[in-house]
Scaffold this motif. Structure first.
Motif, short mmCIF file in Angstrom:
data_model
loop_
_atom_site.label_atom_id
_atom_site.label_comp_id
_atom_site.label_asym_id
_atom_site.label_seq_id
_atom_site.Cartn_x
_atom_site.Cartn_y
_atom_site.Cartn_z
N ASN A 10 0.83 -1.21 0.00
CA ASN A 10 0.00 0.00 0.00
C ASN A 10 0.87 1.26 0.00
OD1 ASN A 10 -2.72 1.02 0.04
ND2 ASN A 10 -2.35 1.70 2.14
N THR A 11 2.02 1.22 0.68
CA THR A 11 2.93 2.36 0.68
C THR A 11 3.42 2.66 -0.73
OG1 THR A 11 3.66 1.88 2.94
CG2 THR A 11 5.11 3.25 1.57
N ILE A 12 3.71 1.62 -1.49
CA ILE A 12 4.20 1.80 -2.86
C ILE A 12 3.13 2.43 -3.74
CG2 ILE A 12 5.02 0.60 -4.92
CD1 ILE A 12 6.30 -1.47 -3.07
N ILE A 13 1.93 1.89 -3.71
CA ILE A 13 0.89 2.37 -4.63
C ILE A 13 0.38 3.76 -4.23
CG2 ILE A 13 0.21 0.06 -5.33
CD1 ILE A 13 -2.09 0.13 -3.42
N THR A 14 0.33 4.05 -2.93
CA THR A 14 -0.10 5.40 -2.52
C THR A 14 0.95 6.45 -2.85
OG1 THR A 14 0.71 4.92 -0.28
CG2 THR A 14 -1.64 4.59 -0.69
N SER A 15 2.22 6.07 -2.72
CA SER A 15 3.30 7.00 -3.08
C SER A 15 3.28 7.28 -4.58
CB SER A 15 4.66 6.42 -2.67
OG SER A 15 4.73 6.23 -1.27
N LEU A 16 3.04 6.25 -5.38
CA LEU A 16 2.92 6.45 -6.82
C LEU A 16 1.76 7.37 -7.16
CD1 LEU A 16 3.64 2.90 -8.29
CD2 LEU A 16 4.85 5.00 -8.85
N LYS A 17 0.66 7.15 -6.50
CA LYS A 17 -0.52 7.98 -6.76
C LYS A 17 -0.27 9.42 -6.34
CE LYS A 17 -4.85 8.39 -8.01
NZ LYS A 17 -5.27 8.18 -9.41
N ALA A 18 0.46 9.64 -5.25
CA ALA A 18 0.72 11.00 -4.77
C ALA A 18 1.67 11.74 -5.71
CB ALA A 18 1.30 10.95 -3.36
N LEU A 19 2.66 11.03 -6.26
CA LEU A 19 3.61 11.67 -7.16
C LEU A 19 3.04 11.86 -8.56
CD1 LEU A 19 6.88 9.79 -6.14
CD2 LEU A 19 6.31 12.19 -5.67
N ASP A 20 2.18 10.96 -8.96
CA ASP A 20 1.59 11.02 -10.30
C ASP A 20 0.10 10.78 -10.18
OD1 ASP A 20 0.98 11.02 -12.94
OD2 ASP A 20 2.13 9.24 -13.47
N GLU A 21 -0.66 11.87 -10.19
CA GLU A 21 -2.10 11.75 -10.01
C GLU A 21 -2.77 10.97 -11.14
OE1 GLU A 21 -3.70 15.62 -9.50
OE2 GLU A 21 -2.70 15.97 -7.57
N GLY A 22 -2.12 10.96 -12.30
CA GLY A 22 -2.69 10.22 -13.42
C GLY A 22 -2.36 8.74 -13.39
N TYR A 23 -1.51 8.33 -12.42
CA TYR A 23 -1.13 6.92 -12.38
C TYR A 23 -2.26 6.08 -11.82
CZ TYR A 23 1.29 2.64 -11.15
OH TYR A 23 1.66 1.32 -11.03
N SER A 24 -2.54 4.98 -12.46
CA SER A 24 -3.55 4.04 -11.96
C SER A 24 -3.25 2.67 -12.53
CB SER A 24 -4.97 4.49 -12.35
OG SER A 24 -5.11 4.47 -13.76
N SER A 25 -3.62 1.67 -11.81
CA SER A 25 -3.42 0.30 -12.26
C SER A 25 -4.60 -0.53 -11.82
CB SER A 25 -2.13 -0.28 -11.69
OG SER A 25 -2.00 -1.63 -12.04
N LYS A 26 -5.13 -1.32 -12.74
CA LYS A 26 -6.25 -2.20 -12.43
C LYS A 26 -5.77 -3.59 -12.04
CE LYS A 26 -9.37 0.24 -15.58
NZ LYS A 26 -10.26 0.12 -16.76
N ASN A 27 -4.45 -3.76 -11.94
CA ASN A 27 -3.89 -5.08 -11.68
C ASN A 27 -3.39 -5.23 -10.25
OD1 ASN A 27 -4.31 -5.89 -14.39
ND2 ASN A 27 -2.41 -4.87 -15.01
N TYR A 28 -3.84 -4.38 -9.33
CA TYR A 28 -3.39 -4.47 -7.95
C TYR A 28 -3.67 -5.85 -7.37
CZ TYR A 28 -2.82 0.63 -7.94
OH TYR A 28 -2.42 1.91 -8.22
N VAL A 29 -4.89 -6.35 -7.58
CA VAL A 29 -5.28 -7.64 -7.02
C VAL A 29 -4.44 -8.77 -7.61
CG1 VAL A 29 -7.16 -9.32 -6.86
CG2 VAL A 29 -7.62 -6.89 -6.49
N ARG A 30 -4.30 -8.79 -8.93
CA ARG A 30 -3.50 -9.84 -9.58
C ARG A 30 -2.03 -9.76 -9.14
NH1 ARG A 30 -6.08 -12.52 -13.62
NH2 ARG A 30 -8.00 -11.59 -14.42
N LYS A 31 -1.52 -8.54 -9.02
CA LYS A 31 -0.13 -8.37 -8.61
C LYS A 31 0.09 -8.92 -7.21
CE LYS A 31 4.10 -7.08 -8.41
NZ LYS A 31 5.14 -7.85 -9.10
N PHE A 32 -0.82 -8.63 -6.28
CA PHE A 32 -0.67 -9.10 -4.91
C PHE A 32 -0.77 -10.62 -4.85
CE2 PHE A 32 -1.61 -9.71 -0.44
CZ PHE A 32 -0.83 -8.73 0.17
N LEU A 33 -1.65 -11.21 -5.62
CA LEU A 33 -1.78 -12.66 -5.65
C LEU A 33 -0.52 -13.31 -6.20
CD1 LEU A 33 -5.48 -13.14 -6.87
CD2 LEU A 33 -4.56 -13.61 -4.59
#
Length: 345
Positions: A154-177
């Motif tokens: 969660n630290t990684i994805i929130t930091s990415l979102k804070a630095l790049d507001e346009g960043y998004s990924s729909k593969n969070y669930v698949r990546k964690f699995l």
């Protein structure tokens, strides 16, 4: 509420206190606070101050209005400029205030903070690249808990979102699995078969995995407890076996000493037997010698039989062993205590 009684996290009247070590965390909290108070303030911080400009109704052109001619609505709008600066000041410690002291507008203050603690565009892009690399290489070790793994993820994805507001990924669930340890393979396959991963939220996935983690932990504790009980039982059995072995050796030693004493008795007895002077006495004493030897051999055989029975009975039960031991010792003691007879020539 008095200012000296103010504690962060207990008031809606002040912004969250500045944290240089967790700038992204503070930045998001500060932005949310300002927007909740007044959207005009956030507009001033991100765009720039409101200007004392008003459209001339005759010429239809924007003109700078002197303070004396400004309307009350315009004055209230211009007051937002100072309110925006003040809300930033309230969140900063003295050290940071000295850094932005020369800035004239809220926008300049905000930009200075971003460059100082977040970096310029080049630094920002480098941080984004680093976080993307961490995201792609994210793995969960065998002993790591789901809570700990999710916190890192969660630290990684929130930091990415804070630095790049346009960043998004729909593969969070698949990546964690995919990052889970192979011991989770059966659970991962079950989730993939029973859930629609495109609509499954990350929070729901974490909750599901935590339930399964609790079950695994409970089963592991049960298996560990069984192993400990088995180990204790084996240890107790070994100690009992060692004790029996020591007891058996001790008894064997006692019997060996009894046999030795018995033989010594007959040797001593033989020393007192003198050579007879006539045939009658010689024949009588020879018979007594033969009798003594027969008795010695018989008793030796009896003792050996008793010892053998003792060995067999000791392996079956201690009670039988004790009984045989008593009988053997009594027999030996009786023979040893028999009064000595001397042959007088």
């Amino acid at each position: 509420m008095d200012s000296d009684k103010y504690l962060e996290g207990q008031s809606m009247q002040r912004p969250s206190l500045f944290e240089s070590d967790s700038f992204i965390y503070w930045k998001n909290r500060f932005e949310t606070y300002v927007k909740s108070k007044d959207l005009d303030l956030w507009h001033v911080i991100t765009n720039d101050d409101f200007q004392p400009i008003q459209q001339n109704p005759k010429t239809k052109l924007d003109e700078v209005i002197p303070f004396e001619k400004q309307s009350d609505d315009l004055k209230k709008r211009l007051a937002k400029n100072n309110e925006a600066k003040m809300v930033i000041y309230n969140a900063l410690p003295r050290k940071e205030y000295e850094r932005i002291f020369m800035c004239n507008t809220a926008k300049e203050i905000w930009k200075t903070l971003l460059i100082t603690h977040q970096g310029n565009n080049q630094v920002k892009d480098n941080k984004i690249d680093l976080l993307v690399q961490q995201y792609e290489q994210f793995v969960i070790s065998e002993d790591e808990s789901i809570d700990s793994a999710f916190a890192r993820f969660n630290t990684i994805i929130t930091s990415l979102k804070a630095l790049d507001e346009g960043y998004s990924s729909k593969n969070y669930v698949r990546k964690f699995l995919r990052a889970l340890h192979p011991k989770w393979r059966a659970k991962v396959m079950a989730i993939e078969e029973s859930k629609d991963l495109t609509s499954l939220s990350l929070d729901e996935l974490i909750g599901n995995l935590k339930v399964h983690e609790m079950i695994i932990k409970k089963d592991s504790e049960i298996v560990k407890a069984k192993g400990e009980r088995k180990s204790l039982a084996l240890k107790a059995k070994k100690e009992s076996s060692d004790e029996e072995c020591l007891t058996f050796k001790s008894k064997d030693k006692e019997y060996a000493m009894a046999v030795r004493d018995f033989k010594k008795f007959f040797k001593r007895r033989g020393r007192f037997v003198r050579q007879p002077r006539n045939k009658k006495r010689r024949s009588k004493e020879a018979g007594m010698t033969r009798t003594a030897k027969v008795i010695e051999n018989v008793l030796d055989a009896v003792i050996q039989i008793i010892l053998l029975k003792n060995v067999q009975n000791h392996r079956k039960t201690r009670t039988k062993e004790h009984s045989s031991e008593v009988l053997g010792v009594i027999a030996v003691n009786k023979m040893i205590r028999r009064p000595k007879t001397r042959c007088v020539s």
